[in-house]
Design a protein around this motif. Structure first.
Motif: not given
Length: 196
Positions: A20-25, A53-57, A90-92, A129-131
């Motif tokens: 669906n052309g999105l850039e991250f999860m 190639g979809i990162p977990v943001q 996992i690179g978040s 980052k902690i949010a």
């Protein structure tokens, strides 16, 4: 601006985001058992990140009762740490969290518990980052008055901001974004309606 979506963390979820052309999860963990499944799945998540190639943001931990009488529950804190560690692995880039309010103790003790929790997470986070979420589902650090106290003490703490939560509380989301925008590290975007 990059666009992603909240999703599960199996292979089909990664495929759907890519198709669906999105850039991250973004992964949202609402219950303890979901956190444990996420921790157990970290290797397969890393494989799916590499494959698609979809990162977990962002990884979010919602709806918990870690603050008990103004003290942090050790078992819940350990699960928090293990979830944060898996999110880092996992690179978040962002770990979203909150803290419940315990009405059996003073406001001071509740804020002290919040500062302790977020401080411990910041110490463990490394470059992540902690949010704190502005969602009030088992979380009370949601408004500028709360941020002045908690972020005032922990300036590295950021905000995950969702306009709909402010709107539903009757708060001025445009003012909050203007005044606190430099602290916002992650946005949720969704609609909300109110019957007239």
């Amino acid at each position: 601006m990059k666009l992603g979506m909240i999703s599960g963390f199996d292979g089909k979820s990664f495929d759907f985001i890519k198709e669906n052309g999105l850039e991250f999860m973004e992964i949202c963990l609402n219950y303890d058992q979901t956190c444990n499944r996420f921790i157990d799945a970290k290797e397969s998540i890393k494989e799916n990140v590499a494959r698609t190639g979809i990162p977990v943001q962002s990884v979010g931990r919602w709806n918990h009762e870690i603050n008990k009488g103004g003290r942090l529950d050790k078992e819940k804190l350990d699960l928090y740490f293990n979830t944060l560690d898996a999110a880092k692995e996992i690179g978040s880039k962002v770990f979203v969290c909150g803290i419940n309010y315990d009405s059996s103790v003073s406001k001071y003790k509740n804020y002290s518990a919040a500062i302790e929790l977020f401080g411990l997470l910041l110490q463990r986070a490394g470059d992540m980052k902690i949010a704190v979420a502005n969602c009030d589902w088992n979380n009370f650090v949601v408004t500028p008055a709360d941020w002045e106290i908690v972020i005032g003490e922990l300036p590295a703490l950021t905000i995950k901001y969702d306009c709909s939560h402010a709107y539903n509380r009757g708060d001025d989301y445009l003012r909050e974004i203007n005044d606190w925008g430099e602290h916002i590290s992650h946005f949720h975007i969704k609609g909300t309606t109110h019957a007239g």
